[in-house]
Every structure is written in structure tokens, then in C-alpha cells.
Design a protein around this motif. Structure first.
Motif: not given
Length: 669
Positions: A367-392
Motif C-alpha cells: 500500500l505504501a508503494e502507491r503513495v509515490f508514483g504516477g506522473d513525474p513531478s518536482f518537488p515530488v508529490d504524493h497520492d493523497e488517496s493512497a495515504v488515506s487508504r494506508l492510514n485506514t
């Protein structure tokens, strides 16, 4: 037992007492701490209720203490006992002992006291007692991660009353239950019709949940033990100290397992949460630290990308640059084209940091792997829905483990619930017993013999009694022997100890009828129906007060059988001549009745002359004056009219001076 039948218990107090688990037995037990757990009932009130229950049990409707001075002596006796307690409970519990005219009550109290005074007040035990208090009920704990569910209105009302710690939700069908399962970590369905329910989430169908509150809401029991931790540990220390001193509080078969108690308490925090479980601590920390760990992981990835950009030249041909701009390219496109490998490494480092910082298990790491990924960006951004899922997921795992550990600990503590209640109650009662033991030792007491009024040993007999009420150290108090049956005048010199003798008699009688030991080598006391003790008046009374006093004595002599009457210098209320006649009349009224009376008076000769029967006169004899100091034999001499202080002084002067004046004056006495 009808609670309202207890003296002093009205409808309001009875309603409060009914809130107790077993009100009748609790009140009958005399357990002041248990009675005080009723709403609005403090320990002082609880002591009065217990005393009322004792009176009712023994049919003890009388009031032995009939005058203010008699009641003062009782309070002084209670204070002497209370001074030797350690806990507030014991001080209140001693007030359940009172002077009684009931033979069964006196026997009951004496049985308790005789056992108590055999105890040894070991200093280590007394020190441990300082931390013991009655167990307390903590406030209701609100549990947010769990709920009860029902489709029945009556069940809902019962659930809200029985288990106020949990929310109670109304459900109609499986869909309602499923929705609740998305909002709560655990759902407990109370209706049998939902048996076999198959929905996602931690859902249990338990129609018996309300009958087993300790299993349904273990937080209740845990909160109780957490709130009483110090009391329980102190009580355990008392039992261990007493056992070490060779004077155990309870038998081995009934004693609580203090080691098991301490082990269980070590798994419980002061707020009722579980401690000492590594997995629960990991999950709790992961939930608490998730946001901070995600932020730090982003920083780790950003730092990697900055370093990569610094270390290499990124070159874009002019035609390529124009093409990218025309296509609306963003930084992510540039990163994807020029730093793809470095970006992947940065994201990998962010994921690795997140997993390591939160100490995630393999399935959680996915689940933690899904927090970071997707389109490249700088600064690096996280996936809020993945964080929420991990927290749940982490929070649910934490809550499930906590619930299981709470249930396991509650099961262990449930087996200790009754034993530890006894552990604390026995420690508190031990304080009562040790106070009695210290009282008996401090004042060299003996258990008196309390005899029936019709006994041949009517009245009282005190051998080598010493009063702890004197303004001298008890060790310096001179012992007194005194016995009276019937009506007696007590004469003696000023400051010879007449009043202190009355105080000693009153104290011995009051203590004896409380079932207590008395400060004497031995004593026999008639079981008096009433004790009338009249203290010395502070001056001549006016006409109204004088009339009121005569009315009191008129009532006193009406049916005086079974009474003890102690009167200190009644002659001070009016003129000496009239006083002698009044006292003679009172003694005449008491003569022939089955009453015991001691009247202290300086007018013994005049009273005896005014009475129409042979008044018994005892005297506290003065040996004489030595260097200006009065030497007195404190034990009254039977059948003896003691000489007054003026007579002794005249006698001394007649011996010292060679003149007829003092000899002639002496002959007038």
C-alpha cells in the motif's frame, strides 16, 4: 430488607442505595466503603446508614447516651480510636460502633474486637496502609471504534442503558450493516435474524452481547483497574507486609494473587490503554507518524533529484525545446525524458524511507508503494488517496489488535475483579482492627464483662482503671479501683479526682457497651439501658434554668430501672441548703429502683442528714498536705465520708501551732 425501615433512611436515600449491585446485603454488611458508592452518599453518611442497619438487625431501638455530657464522652472515646487509624475509611468505619443496650449487638462487637486486638500493629503494615483507599468507579468511557446495531426499539433502549460506552445504531437490512462497517472498526449486531450475515468488515452477530458487557466493552473493566491502580498496589503491599510480619490479612485460600494482579496492571496504562505489546505500539506509531513520514519521504526524493540535476548537464536542442513548448510540455515531461532513471531512484528512496520509518510489514508496504508514483513531478508529490487508504488500513489493524488485547486482558482482570475487591476491603478493615489493637495497647486495656441488669453483679466494678481523658500523660495517670451498685454519694477534697473518677466510669461504661476494650486491668459493667451524665454547672442557675433542671431530674427518676446516673456537684445550681434537700430527694426517688447512681458532692454530710434512708457514701481520701501539695488516694474508699480540704488545712495548722484556736476550730468539722 426494606431499606426505608433502616433508621435514618428516607425515600431519597433508599433510591440512591438501590443503585448498588446488591443494596440489601451491602447495607447489612456494614461495609462503609461499599455503601458510600451509592450516588450522593459520602462515607460519613454511609457510616450512619450502616449503624442504622445494625440497630435494626438487633432490634436496638433505644438510645443509651441520654445527656449531652454522655454523648461528649462517646465522642471523646471515638476520637481516641480514630486517632489510631491510618485511612479515612477506618475512621468512618469506627463510627458504626456505638453504646448499645442490646446483648446480641454487644456480643457481636466484642467478637470482632477480641480478634482485632490480638493483631500486631507492625510499622511496615501501617506505612503501607497510607496508600489504601476504597475502590472508585471511573466515569463512563466513550468508545469510538465500535458500535452496537439493532433493528428492535426495545433492544436499542436496553443497549443504551446497559452499555452506555458504545454508540447504538438502528439498522434495517444488510446494507445498513455494511455502511456501518465502513464507519466503525467493529460492528456488533444484536439481532438473531442477522445470523449468517456476510459483509465486508469486522462484523459480529451476538444476541448475547448485552448479557456479557465485560466481553462487549472490555474498556469498562480496564478503566476500573486503571483508575484504581494505586489503591490496588497499596492494598497488595499491605497484604504482603502483613504476611511478612506473620500476621496475614486473609487465609491463603482466599487471598488474591498479588503477583497476577501486578502482571496484569503492568499491561495497562493509566488511561486504560494497553501497553507492552510491540505490535500494537508499532501500529499506533505508524498511524500517528504517517503524515510526518510521508512529508519526510517527499524531502528524501526531492534531495535525490536535486543532487542528480547538479551532477549532470541537461541539454535540450533548440528544435526539441520548441517542440516541447509547442506541445505544452511541463516539468514532468522534461524529467521523464532527461532524468527518468534518476526520478525512479528518487521515488524508490521515498518508498523505502516510508516503509522503514513506519516499520511496515510486507502487505502494508504494498500500500505504501502507491503513495509515490504516477506522473513525474518536482518537488515530488504524493497520492493523497493512497495515504488515506494506508492510514485506514493501519488504523483498522491497530484497532483490531487493541480490541483483541483488551479482551484478553479484560478476561484476565475479570477473574481478579472480586478477589481485588476483597483485597482492598480486607486492607481497609485491617486498619480498623489495627486501630483497635493500638488503642488496647496504648491504654493497657482489657475486655470487660458486660452482664445482664438482673445479674448479681449489677452496677459497675473497675479495677486499676486509668482515664486517657486526663490532662496528663497516660503513663502518669494514677490507677483507680471503684465499684458501685445502687445509689451512692461520692465525697472528697477539692482536686482530689472526683470528676475524673466520674469521667472514668462513664468512659468505661460507654466503651464496654460499644463492645470495646476498656482502660482498666479488669471491669464488669451492667448492660445499662441509658447513661445519664450531668456535668458540673458553671454557676448558680436563674429561676427558669433551675426549674428546667428540676424538670429533667423529675423525668429522670420516673422509671429509672436499668439506668446509670452520674451527677457532678449538682449543689452548684442553687443555695447549698436547698441543694442538699434536692439531692436527698432525688436519691430517695432512685432508692428502691433498679438504677445505679453516683452523685459527686461536697455536701455529703448534709445530704445524708436530709435523706430518709441510709445513703451510701464513698470518699476519695486525702492523706494530707506535704510541702503544700495535696496527697490523695485516688480510689474511692467505700462507706467513708472524706474530709474536705479546709479540714485538712486546719488539722495541719493545729499540729504545727501551739494554740487552742486551731484545735477548737478542728472540732467543729
Amino acid at each position: 430488607m426494606e431499606l426505608e425501615a433502616i433508621p435514618g433512611v428516607g425515600a431519597k436515600t433508599a433510591a440512591a442505595l438501590r443503585e448498588l449491585d446488591d443494596p440489601a446485603d451491602t447495607v447489612e454488611s456494614g461495609d462503609v466503603a461499599a455503601i458510600a458508592r451509592a450516588p450522593g452518599v459520602n462515607e460519613a453518611r454511609a457510616a450512619r446508614i450502616a449503624r442504622g442497619a445494625i440497630r435494626r438487625r438487633h432490634g436496638d431501638d433505644g438510645r443509651v447516651l441520654a445527656t449531652d455530657r454522655a454523648r461528649e464522652v462517646y465522642r471523646e472515646a471515638i476520637d481516641l480510636l480514630r486517632e489510631r487509624t491510618v485511612t479515612d475509611y477506618a475512621a468512618k468505619r469506627l463510627e458504626t460502633f456505638y453504646p448499645s443496650a442490646s446483648a446480641s449487638r454487644i456480643d457481636e462487637a466484642q467478637s470482632f474486637v477480641e480478634s482485632a486486638i490480638e493483631r500486631d500493629p507492625d510499622p511496615a503494615v501501617c506505612e503501607a496502609l497510607a496508600g489504601v483507599e476504597p475502590l472508585t468507579d471511573p466515569p463512563t468511557v466513550r468508545v469510538r471504534d465500535r458500535c452496537l446495531a439493532t433493528a428492535d426499539a426495545e433492544t436499542l433502549a436496553r443497549a443504551e442503558s446497559t452499555i452506555p460506552e458504545l454508540s447504538v445504531e438502528t439498522v434495517e437490512d444488510t446494507r445498513d450493516v455494511s455502511e456501518l462497517a465502513r464507519s466503525y472498526a467493529t460492528v456488533i449486531v444484536l439481532d438473531e435474524k442477522f445470523a449468517g450475515l456476510d459483509v465486508e468488515g469486522d462484523v459480529h452477530v451476538r444476541p448475547d452481547a448485552l448479557d456479557e458487557p465485560a466481553e462487549t466493552v472490555p474498556e469498562r473493566l480496564l478503566a476500573f483497574f486503571a483508575a484504581n491502580r494505586e489503591r490496588l498496589e497499596a492494598a497488595a503491599a499491605v497484604h504482603e507486609a502483613a504476611a511478612a510480619a506473620g500476621d496475614p490479612v486473609a487465609d491463603d485460600d482466599t487471598a488474591a494473587d498479588t503477583d497476577a494482579l501486578r502482571d496484569a496492571l503492568a499491561r495497562l496504562d493509566d488511561d486504560g490503554t494497553i501497553v507492552g505489546d510491540g505490535e500494537l505500539e508499532r501500529l499506533t506509531a505508524a498511524v500517528d507518524d504517517l503524515d510526518a513520514a510521508v512529508s519526510t519521504a517527499e524531502s528524501v526524493a526531492d534531495d535525490r533529484l536535486r543532487e542528480a540535476i547538479r551532477e549532470r548537464d541537461v541539454t535540450i536542442e533548440g528544435t526539441d525545446f520548441l517542440s516541447l513548448v509547442e506541445q505544452g510540455a511541463r516539468v514532468d515531461s522534461l524529467l521523464d525524458r532527461e532524468l527518468a532513471d534518476e526520478y525512479d531512484e528518487a521515488i524508490a528512496s521515498a518508498r523505502e524511507h516510508l516503509v522503514d520509518a513506519l516499520r511496515l510489514e510486507p502487505e502494508e508496504a504494498e500500500l505504501a508503494e502507491r503513495v509515490f508514483g504516477g506522473d513525474p513531478s518536482f518537488p515530488v508529490d504524493h497520492d493523497e488517496s493512497a495515504v488515506s487508504r494506508l492510514n485506514t488500513e493501519l488504523a483498522a489493524a491497530r484497532d483490531r489488535r487493541a480490541a483483541r488485547l483488551k479482551a484478553e486482558l479484560a478476561s484476565d482482570l475479570g477473574e481478579l475483579r472480586e478477589p481485588v475487591a476483597s483485597l482492598v476491603r480486607d486492607a481497609l478493615e485491617l486498619d480498623v482492627e489495627l486501630a483497635l489493637a493500638r488503642f488496647a495497647r496504648d491504654f493497657e486495656c482489657a475486655m470487660p464483662e458486660v452482664v445482664a441488669p438482673e445479674s448479681s453483679d449489677s452496677g459497675f466494678r473497675i479495677e486499676r482503671g486509668r482515664s486517657p481523658l486526663l490532662d496528663v500523660d497516660f503513663a502518669d495517670a494514677e490507677p483507680v479501683d471503684y465499684a458501685v451498685s445502687g445509689a451512692t454519694l461520692l465525697s472528697g477534697v477539692n482536686s482530689g479526682g472526683k470528676t475524673s473518677t466520674l469521667d472514668l466510669v462513664a468512659l468505661v461504661v460507654v466503651l464496654a457497651q460499644m463492645g470495646m476494650p476498656v482502660p482498666a486491668e479488669s471491669a464488669t459493667v451492667e448492660r445499662f439501658e441509658e447513661v445519664h451524665y450531668y456535668a458540673k454547672s458553671q454557676g448558680t442557675l436563674d429561676a427558669g434554668a433551675f426549674e428546667a433542671t428540676l424538670r429533667d431530674f423529675g423525668d429522670l427518676v420516673e422509671g429509672a430501672d436499668g439506668r446509670l446516673v452520674l451527677v457532678d456537684e449538682l449543689e452548684s445550681i442553687t443555695e447549698p441548703g436547698a441543694s442538699a434537700k434536692i439531692i436527698a430527694g432525688i436519691l430517695e426517688a432512685l432508692d428502691g429502683q433498679d438504677a445505679t447512681a453516683v452523685f459527686v458532692s461536697h455536701l455529703a454530710r448534709e445530704i445524708r442528714d436530709a435523706a430518709d434512708f441510709d445513703v451510701a457514701v464513698d470518699g476519695i481520701e486525702a492523706a494530707g498536705l506535704v510541702d503544700g501539695e495535696l496527697r490523695v488516694n485516688r480510689s474511692p474508699r467505700k462507706g467513708h465520708l472524706a474530709r474536705s480540704t479546709p479540714e485538712l488545712i486546719v488539722e495541719k495548722l493545729a499540729g504545727d501551732r501551739d494554740t487552742d484556736f486551731y484545735g477548737d476550730l478542728l472540732e467543729k468539722f
